[in-house]
Write a protein that holds these residues in place. Structure first.
Motif, PDB file in Angstrom:
ATOM      1  N   PRO A  78       0.789  -1.235   0.000  1.00  0.00           N
ATOM      2  CA  PRO A  78       0.000   0.000   0.000  1.00  0.00           C
ATOM      3  C   PRO A  78       0.819   1.282   0.000  1.00  0.00           C
ATOM      4  O   PRO A  78       0.409   2.278  -0.622  1.00  0.00           O
ATOM      5  N   LEU A  79       1.973   1.310   0.665  1.00  0.00           N
ATOM      6  CA  LEU A  79       2.753   2.543   0.712  1.00  0.00           C
ATOM      7  C   LEU A  79       3.374   2.851  -0.651  1.00  0.00           C
ATOM      8  O   LEU A  79       3.307   3.997  -1.121  1.00  0.00           O
ATOM      9  N   ALA A  80       3.962   1.846  -1.295  1.00  0.00           N
ATOM     10  CA  ALA A  80       4.531   2.066  -2.627  1.00  0.00           C
ATOM     11  C   ALA A  80       3.432   2.431  -3.622  1.00  0.00           C
ATOM     12  O   ALA A  80       3.612   3.311  -4.483  1.00  0.00           O
ATOM     13  N   LEU A  81       2.278   1.771  -3.504  1.00  0.00           N
ATOM     14  CA  LEU A  81       1.163   2.090  -4.391  1.00  0.00           C
ATOM     15  C   LEU A  81       0.682   3.518  -4.160  1.00  0.00           C
ATOM     16  O   LEU A  81       0.305   4.214  -5.109  1.00  0.00           O
ATOM     17  N   THR A  82       0.690   3.967  -2.922  1.00  0.00           N
ATOM     18  CA  THR A  82       0.284   5.338  -2.627  1.00  0.00           C
ATOM     19  C   THR A  82       1.118   6.342  -3.411  1.00  0.00           C
ATOM     20  O   THR A  82       0.586   7.308  -3.977  1.00  0.00           O
ATOM     21  N   ARG A  83       2.439   6.125  -3.467  1.00  0.00           N
ATOM     22  CA  ARG A  83       3.302   7.040  -4.230  1.00  0.00           C
ATOM     23  C   ARG A  83       2.920   7.048  -5.715  1.00  0.00           C
ATOM     24  O   ARG A  83       2.894   8.098  -6.363  1.00  0.00           O
ATOM     25  N   ASP A  84       2.639   5.877  -6.271  1.00  0.00           N
ATOM     26  CA  ASP A  84       2.222   5.809  -7.671  1.00  0.00           C
ATOM     27  C   ASP A  84       0.896   6.540  -7.884  1.00  0.00           C
ATOM     28  O   ASP A  84       0.713   7.268  -8.870  1.00  0.00           O
ATOM     29  N   ILE A  85      -0.048   6.342  -6.962  1.00  0.00           N
ATOM     30  CA  ILE A  85      -1.349   6.991  -7.073  1.00  0.00           C
ATOM     31  C   ILE A  85      -1.203   8.512  -7.020  1.00  0.00           C
ATOM     32  O   ILE A  85      -1.817   9.244  -7.817  1.00  0.00           O
ATOM     33  N   LEU A  86      -0.384   9.001  -6.089  1.00  0.00           N
ATOM     34  CA  LEU A  86      -0.171  10.439  -5.981  1.00  0.00           C
ATOM     35  C   LEU A  86       0.376  11.004  -7.287  1.00  0.00           C
ATOM     36  O   LEU A  86      -0.026  12.094  -7.730  1.00  0.00           O
ATOM     37  N   ALA A  87       1.299  10.267  -7.904  1.00  0.00           N
ATOM     38  CA  ALA A  87       1.908  10.753  -9.146  1.00  0.00           C
ATOM     39  C   ALA A  87       0.900  10.785 -10.293  1.00  0.00           C
ATOM     40  O   ALA A  87       0.798  11.784 -11.017  1.00  0.00           O
ATOM     41  N   ILE A  88       0.145   9.691 -10.473  1.00  0.00           N
ATOM     42  CA  ILE A  88      -0.814   9.653 -11.577  1.00  0.00           C
ATOM     43  C   ILE A  88      -1.913  10.687 -11.364  1.00  0.00           C
ATOM     44  O   ILE A  88      -2.336  11.374 -12.300  1.00  0.00           O
ATOM     45  N   ASP A  89      -2.395  10.807 -10.139  1.00  0.00           N
ATOM     46  CA  ASP A  89      -3.435  11.789  -9.850  1.00  0.00           C
ATOM     47  C   ASP A  89      -2.941  13.199 -10.124  1.00  0.00           C
ATOM     48  O   ASP A  89      -3.684  14.051 -10.621  1.00  0.00           O
ATOM     49  N   ASP A  90      -1.665  13.452  -9.826  1.00  0.00           N
ATOM     50  CA  ASP A  90      -1.082  14.772 -10.061  1.00  0.00           C
ATOM     51  C   ASP A  90      -0.889  15.046 -11.552  1.00  0.00           C
ATOM     52  O   ASP A  90      -1.304  16.093 -12.058  1.00  0.00           O
ATOM     53  N   VAL A  91      -0.286  14.099 -12.261  1.00  0.00           N
ATOM     54  CA  VAL A  91      -0.029  14.296 -13.694  1.00  0.00           C
ATOM     55  C   VAL A  91      -1.341  14.453 -14.468  1.00  0.00           C
ATOM     56  O   VAL A  91      -1.432  15.231 -15.414  1.00  0.00           O
ATOM     57  N   SER A  92      -2.370  13.717 -14.041  1.00  0.00           N
ATOM     58  CA  SER A  92      -3.657  13.778 -14.735  1.00  0.00           C
ATOM     59  C   SER A  92      -4.542  14.917 -14.251  1.00  0.00           C
ATOM     60  O   SER A  92      -5.654  15.098 -14.755  1.00  0.00           O
ATOM     61  N   ASP A  93      -4.069  15.684 -13.267  1.00  0.00           N
ATOM     62  CA  ASP A  93      -4.833  16.781 -12.674  1.00  0.00           C
ATOM     63  C   ASP A  93      -6.159  16.274 -12.118  1.00  0.00           C
ATOM     64  O   ASP A  93      -7.230  16.824 -12.375  1.00  0.00           O
ATOM     65  N   GLY A  94      -6.068  15.180 -11.329  1.00  0.00           N
ATOM     66  CA  GLY A  94      -7.242  14.692 -10.609  1.00  0.00           C
ATOM     67  C   GLY A  94      -8.189  13.837 -11.405  1.00  0.00           C
ATOM     68  O   GLY A  94      -9.392  13.822 -11.131  1.00  0.00           O
ATOM     69  N   ARG A  95      -7.647  13.071 -12.359  1.00  0.00           N
ATOM     70  CA  ARG A  95      -8.518  12.226 -13.187  1.00  0.00           C
ATOM     71  C   ARG A  95      -8.353  10.737 -12.899  1.00  0.00           C
ATOM     72  O   ARG A  95      -8.851   9.907 -13.655  1.00  0.00           O
ATOM     73  N   PHE A  96      -7.700  10.392 -11.808  1.00  0.00           N
ATOM     74  CA  PHE A  96      -7.384   8.982 -11.551  1.00  0.00           C
ATOM     75  C   PHE A  96      -8.466   8.294 -10.724  1.00  0.00           C
ATOM     76  O   PHE A  96      -9.001   8.855  -9.767  1.00  0.00           O
ATOM     77  N   LEU A  97      -8.791   7.053 -11.114  1.00  0.00           N
ATOM     78  CA  LEU A  97      -9.688   6.170 -10.376  1.00  0.00           C
ATOM     79  C   LEU A  97      -8.910   4.922 -10.006  1.00  0.00           C
ATOM     80  O   LEU A  97      -8.254   4.326 -10.863  1.00  0.00           O
ATOM     81  N   CYS A  98      -8.987   4.511  -8.752  1.00  0.00           N
ATOM     82  CA  CYS A  98      -8.230   3.343  -8.309  1.00  0.00           C
ATOM     83  C   CYS A  98      -9.163   2.152  -8.122  1.00  0.00           C
ATOM     84  O   CYS A  98      -9.889   2.069  -7.123  1.00  0.00           O
ATOM     85  N   GLY A  99      -9.171   1.252  -9.101  1.00  0.00           N
ATOM     86  CA  GLY A  99      -9.893   0.003  -8.956  1.00  0.00           C
ATOM     87  C   GLY A  99      -9.019  -0.994  -8.199  1.00  0.00           C
ATOM     88  O   GLY A  99      -7.836  -1.123  -8.486  1.00  0.00           O
ATOM     89  N   ILE A 100      -9.590  -1.696  -7.224  1.00  0.00           N
ATOM     90  CA  ILE A 100      -8.826  -2.624  -6.385  1.00  0.00           C
ATOM     91  C   ILE A 100      -9.609  -3.915  -6.220  1.00  0.00           C
ATOM     92  O   ILE A 100     -10.821  -3.891  -5.995  1.00  0.00           O
ATOM     93  N   GLY A 101      -8.890  -5.053  -6.317  1.00  0.00           N
ATOM     94  CA  GLY A 101      -9.501  -6.346  -6.084  1.00  0.00           C
ATOM     95  C   GLY A 101      -8.638  -7.203  -5.183  1.00  0.00           C
ATOM     96  O   GLY A 101      -7.506  -6.840  -4.840  1.00  0.00           O
ATOM     97  N   ALA A 102      -9.169  -8.350  -4.806  1.00  0.00           N
ATOM     98  CA  ALA A 102      -8.467  -9.243  -3.875  1.00  0.00           C
ATOM     99  C   ALA A 102      -7.283  -9.940  -4.522  1.00  0.00           C
ATOM    100  O   ALA A 102      -6.369 -10.385  -3.833  1.00  0.00           O
ATOM    101  N   GLY A 103      -7.272 -10.032  -5.854  1.00  0.00           N
ATOM    102  CA  GLY A 103      -6.173 -10.698  -6.549  1.00  0.00           C
ATOM    103  C   GLY A 103      -6.514 -12.128  -6.891  1.00  0.00           C
ATOM    104  O   GLY A 103      -6.959 -12.892  -6.029  1.00  0.00           O
ATOM    105  N   GLY A 104      -6.335 -12.488  -8.152  1.00  0.00           N
ATOM    106  CA  GLY A 104      -6.575 -13.857  -8.591  1.00  0.00           C
ATOM    107  C   GLY A 104      -5.351 -14.728  -8.377  1.00  0.00           C
ATOM    108  O   GLY A 104      -4.387 -14.345  -7.722  1.00  0.00           O
ATOM    109  N   SER A 105      -5.392 -15.897  -8.985  1.00  0.00           N
ATOM    110  CA  SER A 105      -4.324 -16.871  -8.758  1.00  0.00           C
ATOM    111  C   SER A 105      -3.195 -16.779  -9.772  1.00  0.00           C
ATOM    112  O   SER A 105      -2.085 -17.246  -9.507  1.00  0.00           O
ATOM    113  N   LEU A 106      -3.420 -16.155 -10.932  1.00  0.00           N
ATOM    114  CA  LEU A 106      -2.438 -16.236 -12.011  1.00  0.00           C
ATOM    115  C   LEU A 106      -1.128 -15.551 -11.648  1.00  0.00           C
ATOM    116  O   LEU A 106      -0.048 -16.094 -11.867  1.00  0.00           O
ATOM    117  N   ASP A 107      -1.192 -14.334 -11.097  1.00  0.00           N
ATOM    118  CA  ASP A 107       0.048 -13.649 -10.730  1.00  0.00           C
ATOM    119  C   ASP A 107       0.246 -13.611  -9.221  1.00  0.00           C
ATOM    120  O   ASP A 107       1.019 -12.819  -8.704  1.00  0.00           O
TER     121      ASP A 107
END
Length: 284
Positions: A78-107
């Motif tokens: 979550p902490l590393a992802l937070t940094r990525d989210i802050l960057a995308i939200d900033d570059v896009s000027d507030g256009r980012f949506l964060c979809g999150i799931g529990a994670g499947g088995s493939l990866d």
């Protein structure tokens, strides 16, 4: 009703950029890319990183919202992802949506680690979302859970969108739907039984009614991956049928996939253009 398009991160940017620009020009409300290390049936295909792709997409679009479809705890903290989210939200000027799931088995085990049971994956998912929510709204976070830990996790400067970017929580089962109803800014689903369009919509009906009961009259945006049982861009008629049946169940946002040349989601970009310019404006 709003409409979105998922563009798989499989193209070199010189080819991908025009798809993102076109999605914006077509008037789609949001555009997404998968946040996985690989995908079923595409293990031998090219595959690029999610956050660099969305950051690049932000620079070639101006209006459309951009999102992860979906990120998961399988290979993120979550902490590393937070940094990525802050960057995308900033570059896009507030256009980012964060979809999150529990994670499947493939990866889930591609980087090593245990193969968790469905219950353990849901436990980890809930802890992941809880910590991510805290990090996106609080600077200097100390947290120690079963799966994650932060020690004075610094998260300045905060999101462009306040109090944070929207968290669209995926769920196809009772527990995950209950969690999305309580903690999400939106609920996203691929539905259940995909044997046929009718069995799939039967499963969506059950999930939608379950969510209605949990919300008790409160509003929550509902995102549907509309290609789960049948590729919606196979024809304008197919798209319109799926959209109409989804609207009747209360879905507010529908997401289809950009046509690929072959294999999964194979189709015609001419059909997509017709849907975007003729069908979607009528459905709105």
């Amino acid at each position: 009703m709003r409409f979105g398009i998922a563009i798989l991160p499989e193209y070199r940017w010189q080819d991908a950029a025009r798809r993102w620009r076109q999605a914006d020009e077509y008037g789609f409300d949001h555009a997404w890319t998968y946040d996985h290390l690989t995908w079923s049936g595409l293990q031998d295909s090219p595959w690029f990183g999610t956050t660099p792709t969305l950051t690049a997409a932000a620079t070639v679009t101006s209006r459309i919202k951009l999102g992860t479809f979906v990120t998961s705890p399988n290979f993120r903290h979550p902490l590393a992802l937070t940094r990525d989210i802050l960057a995308i939200d900033d570059v896009s000027d507030g256009r980012f949506l964060c979809g999150i799931g529990a994670g499947g088995s493939l990866d889930a085990t591609i980087q090593g680690g245990p193969d968790l049971t469905p219950r353990q994956r849901q436990d980890r998912y809930e802890e992941f979302v809880t910590l991510l929510d805290t990090l996106l709204t609080t600077d200097g976070v100390d947290f120690k859970g079963e799966y994650y830990e932060t020690r004075n996790g610094r998260t300045l400067p905060g999101c462009v969108q306040q109090p944070r970017v929207p968290l669209i929580l995926a769920g196809n089962g009772p527990r995950s739907v209950r969690f999305a109803a309580k903690h999400g800014d939106g609920w996203m689903t691929t539905g259940g039984d995909k044997t046929s369009l009718d069995t799939w919509f039967a499963s969506l009906t059950d999930l939608s009614h379950r969510l209605d009961d949990l919300l008790e009259g409160r509003h929550l945006d509902r995102y549907l991956s509309m290609d789960s049982a049948q590729y919606a861009v196979s024809s304008p008629a197919a798209f319109e049928e799926i959209a109409a049946r989804a609207a009747a169940l209360g879905f507010t946002d529908l997401i289809t996939h950009w046509p690929r040349a072959e294999g999964v989601y194979s189709g015609s970009e001419d059909v997509l253009a017709q849907i975007a310019t003729e069908v979607i404006p009528r459905l709105r």
